[in-house]
Design a protein around this motif. Structure first.
Motif, PDB file in Angstrom:
ATOM      1  N   TRP A 141       0.849  -1.185   0.000  1.00 30.30           N
ATOM      2  CA  TRP A 141       0.000   0.000   0.000  1.00 30.30           C
ATOM      3  C   TRP A 141       0.891   1.243   0.000  1.00 30.30           C
ATOM      4  O   TRP A 141       1.762   1.388   0.851  1.00 30.30           O
ATOM      5  CB  TRP A 141      -0.897   0.002   1.237  1.00 30.30           C
ATOM      6  CG  TRP A 141      -1.616   1.300   1.518  1.00 30.30           C
ATOM      7  CD1 TRP A 141      -1.391   2.136   2.567  1.00 30.30           C
ATOM      8  CD2 TRP A 141      -2.679   1.892   0.752  1.00 30.30           C
ATOM      9  NE1 TRP A 141      -2.246   3.209   2.510  1.00 30.30           N
ATOM     10  CE2 TRP A 141      -3.047   3.087   1.412  1.00 30.30           C
ATOM     11  CE3 TRP A 141      -3.349   1.523  -0.412  1.00 30.30           C
ATOM     12  CZ2 TRP A 141      -4.059   3.924   0.935  1.00 30.30           C
ATOM     13  CZ3 TRP A 141      -4.357   2.360  -0.893  1.00 30.30           C
ATOM     14  CH2 TRP A 141      -4.702   3.526  -0.228  1.00 30.30           C
ATOM     15  N   LEU A 142       0.655   2.115  -0.994  1.00 25.91           N
ATOM     16  CA  LEU A 142       1.368   3.385  -1.072  1.00 25.91           C
ATOM     17  C   LEU A 142       0.555   4.432  -0.339  1.00 25.91           C
ATOM     18  O   LEU A 142      -0.559   4.764  -0.746  1.00 25.91           O
ATOM     19  CB  LEU A 142       1.575   3.792  -2.529  1.00 25.91           C
ATOM     20  CG  LEU A 142       2.326   2.792  -3.415  1.00 25.91           C
ATOM     21  CD1 LEU A 142       2.457   3.325  -4.827  1.00 25.91           C
ATOM     22  CD2 LEU A 142       3.702   2.477  -2.819  1.00 25.91           C
ATOM     23  N   SER A 143       1.090   4.934   0.754  1.00 22.91           N
ATOM     24  CA  SER A 143       0.414   5.939   1.560  1.00 22.91           C
ATOM     25  C   SER A 143       1.045   7.296   1.272  1.00 22.91           C
ATOM     26  O   SER A 143       2.264   7.468   1.384  1.00 22.91           O
ATOM     27  CB  SER A 143       0.542   5.601   3.049  1.00 22.91           C
ATOM     28  OG  SER A 143      -0.140   6.552   3.835  1.00 22.91           O
ATOM     29  N   CYS A 144       0.194   8.273   0.906  1.00 25.27           N
ATOM     30  CA  CYS A 144       0.687   9.561   0.407  1.00 25.27           C
ATOM     31  C   CYS A 144       0.456  10.683   1.417  1.00 25.27           C
ATOM     32  O   CYS A 144      -0.653  10.827   1.944  1.00 25.27           O
ATOM     33  CB  CYS A 144      -0.019   9.917  -0.902  1.00 25.27           C
ATOM     34  SG  CYS A 144       0.306   8.753  -2.240  1.00 25.27           S
ATOM     35  N   GLU A 145       1.488  11.498   1.642  1.00 23.96           N
ATOM     36  CA  GLU A 145       1.383  12.647   2.521  1.00 23.96           C
ATOM     37  C   GLU A 145       0.856  13.861   1.753  1.00 23.96           C
ATOM     38  O   GLU A 145       1.474  14.292   0.776  1.00 23.96           O
ATOM     39  CB  GLU A 145       2.738  13.004   3.124  1.00 23.96           C
ATOM     40  CG  GLU A 145       3.254  12.024   4.152  1.00 23.96           C
ATOM     41  CD  GLU A 145       4.534  12.516   4.800  1.00 23.96           C
ATOM     42  OE1 GLU A 145       4.654  12.427   6.029  1.00 23.96           O
ATOM     43  OE2 GLU A 145       5.428  13.004   4.068  1.00 23.96           O
ATOM     44  N   GLU A 146      -0.248  14.406   2.229  1.00 23.95           N
ATOM     45  CA  GLU A 146      -0.838  15.570   1.588  1.00 23.95           C
ATOM     46  C   GLU A 146      -0.357  16.848   2.278  1.00 23.95           C
ATOM     47  O   GLU A 146      -1.118  17.580   2.911  1.00 23.95           O
ATOM     48  CB  GLU A 146      -2.370  15.500   1.635  1.00 23.95           C
ATOM     49  CG  GLU A 146      -3.049  16.557   0.795  1.00 23.95           C
ATOM     50  CD  GLU A 146      -4.522  16.694   1.105  1.00 23.95           C
ATOM     51  OE1 GLU A 146      -5.144  17.605   0.552  1.00 23.95           O
ATOM     52  OE2 GLU A 146      -5.049  15.897   1.912  1.00 23.95           O
ATOM     53  N   VAL A 147       0.940  17.092   2.160  1.00 26.60           N
ATOM     54  CA  VAL A 147       1.564  18.309   2.681  1.00 26.60           C
ATOM     55  C   VAL A 147       2.579  18.783   1.644  1.00 26.60           C
ATOM     56  O   VAL A 147       3.019  18.004   0.789  1.00 26.60           O
ATOM     57  CB  VAL A 147       2.280  18.062   4.030  1.00 26.60           C
ATOM     58  CG1 VAL A 147       1.271  17.677   5.104  1.00 26.60           C
ATOM     59  CG2 VAL A 147       3.354  16.980   3.899  1.00 26.60           C
ATOM     60  N   ASP A 148       2.942  20.055   1.693  1.00 24.37           N
ATOM     61  CA  ASP A 148       3.964  20.559   0.787  1.00 24.37           C
ATOM     62  C   ASP A 148       5.232  19.732   0.938  1.00 24.37           C
ATOM     63  O   ASP A 148       5.697  19.483   2.055  1.00 24.37           O
ATOM     64  CB  ASP A 148       4.263  22.030   1.076  1.00 24.37           C
ATOM     65  CG  ASP A 148       3.122  22.941   0.673  1.00 24.37           C
ATOM     66  OD1 ASP A 148       2.365  22.553  -0.230  1.00 24.37           O
ATOM     67  OD2 ASP A 148       2.987  24.024   1.274  1.00 24.37           O
ATOM     68  N   ARG A 149       5.767  19.284  -0.188  1.00 24.82           N
ATOM     69  CA  ARG A 149       6.965  18.434  -0.232  1.00 24.82           C
ATOM     70  C   ARG A 149       6.762  17.162   0.608  1.00 24.82           C
ATOM     71  O   ARG A 149       7.658  16.681   1.286  1.00 24.82           O
ATOM     72  CB  ARG A 149       8.212  19.202   0.193  1.00 24.82           C
ATOM     73  CG  ARG A 149       8.512  20.401  -0.682  1.00 24.82           C
ATOM     74  CD  ARG A 149       9.868  21.024  -0.411  1.00 24.82           C
ATOM     75  NE  ARG A 149      10.940  20.172  -0.891  1.00 24.82           N
ATOM     76  CZ  ARG A 149      11.988  19.792  -0.145  1.00 24.82           C
ATOM     77  NH1 ARG A 149      12.100  20.177   1.113  1.00 24.82           N
ATOM     78  NH2 ARG A 149      12.932  19.026  -0.661  1.00 24.82           N
ATOM     79  N   GLY A 150       5.537  16.615   0.518  1.00 21.94           N
ATOM     80  CA  GLY A 150       5.246  15.365   1.194  1.00 21.94           C
ATOM     81  C   GLY A 150       5.866  14.179   0.474  1.00 21.94           C
ATOM     82  O   GLY A 150       6.307  14.272  -0.677  1.00 21.94           O
TER      83      GLY A 150
END
Length: 386
Positions: A141-150
């Motif tokens: 599972w690819l978990s993505c950070e929703e922050v600038d330069r995440g």
């Protein structure tokens, strides 16, 4: 050839129900979907969980933020967001992001072949605002950070192997990911008002530690051929990834992303659109646009997470709107599938089907309280069409 001709070859295999055929695949300038009667009929009165469903469907609560998952020692995380299902013997695992900061991450719940909960646990901790993501063909599972330069983190749904940060996939405000095993790329959305649509080409398929990040280029319209250009500095150290390539196509708030059988669908919340990228032809067009709905109000607004069913139906969750999951059929009809009542300060997240396609999982991120600590994760069971 009619669009529906392409949509009947799906199978439920591997770790999730595959999305049938390729919605509108190969049809130039197909008109976006329009409102109509859905295949499951009208929504009934709200059930005990406050969910309106078609006749024959039932819901149950799987987990609540801040409470122990039934029969386990794991406290379900706050703000449940993007999710996916993975086959686990005769049962399956549902993974769910936690969109909080600084201690976001991912939790998982294991279920038996009958849907009974048999375990729950953490598979990623100490990350930031984990929004959506995507499953890979090799069952991570690819978990993505929703922050600038995440960052994108690759996680193990079974919780055996430690999560790994995948720097080569770029640093930007990540939203969702979808793997294309034919072209051996991973598509990525970016949740900013002038964001881009990316693809990552691993040096070795199945290993995301190194590769090339590319951004989509095209003209100013909403349909036509596209090209891809390499992002010079995926780290975005001095210039944001979206600003490094001249002519990069801008998308207004990239959200959910889903691939099946040659087509990648992704949503943009700023303009309530569902896009479809034909990977073989390298063309793009609109599958849905609420501003192009004729003959009445748009049933789908606040587009967000997206998944597909074996029937070829595309299920789109709302962030806003009236808390519905709507479906878009192979016949270009968009209609509500379910509605959550009494939770207008929340959003629907993480829709995913069990491997056999008979159960749909999703969350209300803030539940009845409107707070990240009020999240509720549900299961809907019923006669989903094959």
């Amino acid at each position: 050839m009619e669009r529906r001709t392409f949509l009947r070859g799906a199978v439920a295999g591997g770790s999730a129900a595959a999305f049938g055929g390729s919605l509108w695949h190969g049809v130039a300038n197909a008109a976006p979907a329009q409102p109509g009667a859905g295949p499951y009929g009208a929504l009934q009165a709200a059930d005990a969980n406050g969910i309106q469903l078609p006749s024959g469907f039932t819901s149950r609560v799987i987990a609540r933020s801040g409470q122990k998952v039934t029969g386990t020692s794991y406290t379900w995380h706050n703000a449940p967001d993007g999710g996916a299902c993975f086959a686990d013997g005769t049962g399956w695992i549902y993974v769910s992001n936690s969109e909080v900061s600084p201690n976001g991450g991912v939790g998982a719940v294991r279920l038996s072949a009958t849907g009974a909960i048999t375990g729950a646990y953490r598979i990623l901790s100490s990350t930031r605002t984990n929004c959506a993501g995507g499953r890979t063909p090799w069952n991570t599972w690819l978990s993505c950070e929703e922050v600038d330069r995440g960052y994108v983190y690759e996680t193990d749904p079974w919780g055996v192997n430690a999560a790994v940060r995948r720097d080569a996939m770029g640093r930007f405000k990540h939203e969702a990911a979808a793997a294309d095993p034919v072209r051996q790329v991973v598509y990525l959305t970016e949740d900013v008002s002038n964001g881009c649509f990316y693809r990552f080409r691993p040096t070795t398929w199945g290993n995301l530690s190194a590769g090339t990040l590319e951004v989509l280029q095209m003209g100013s319209g909403t349909s036509g051929p596209v090209t891809w250009a390499q992002v010079p500095d995926p780290s975005g150290a001095s210039t944001a990834t979206r600003d490094q390539v001249s002519g990069a196509k801008r998308f207004n708030g990239g959200e959910g992303c889903y691939y099946a059988n040659g087509t990648c669908w992704f949503t943009t919340k700023g303009d309530n659109r569902v896009w479809q990228y034909d990977a073989a032809a390298q063309t793009i067009e609109l599958a849905y646009d609420d501003s192009l709905v004729t003959g009445g109000s748009a049933p789908l607004t606040g587009v967000d997470n997206v998944t597909g069913a074996a029937s070829g139906d595309l299920f789109v969750a709302e962030d806003g709107g009236n808390m519905e999951i709507c479906l878009i059929t192979p016949d270009d009809v968009v209609a509500p599938f379910l509605r959550i009542t009494g939770q207008s300060s929340s959003e629907i997240t993480g829709p995913a089907f069990s491997p056999d396609g008979r159960r749909l999982y999703f969350s209300s991120q803030r539940g009845t309280t409107g707070s990240s600590s009020g999240g509720i994760t549900y299961e809907v069971t019923g006669p989903f069409r094959a």
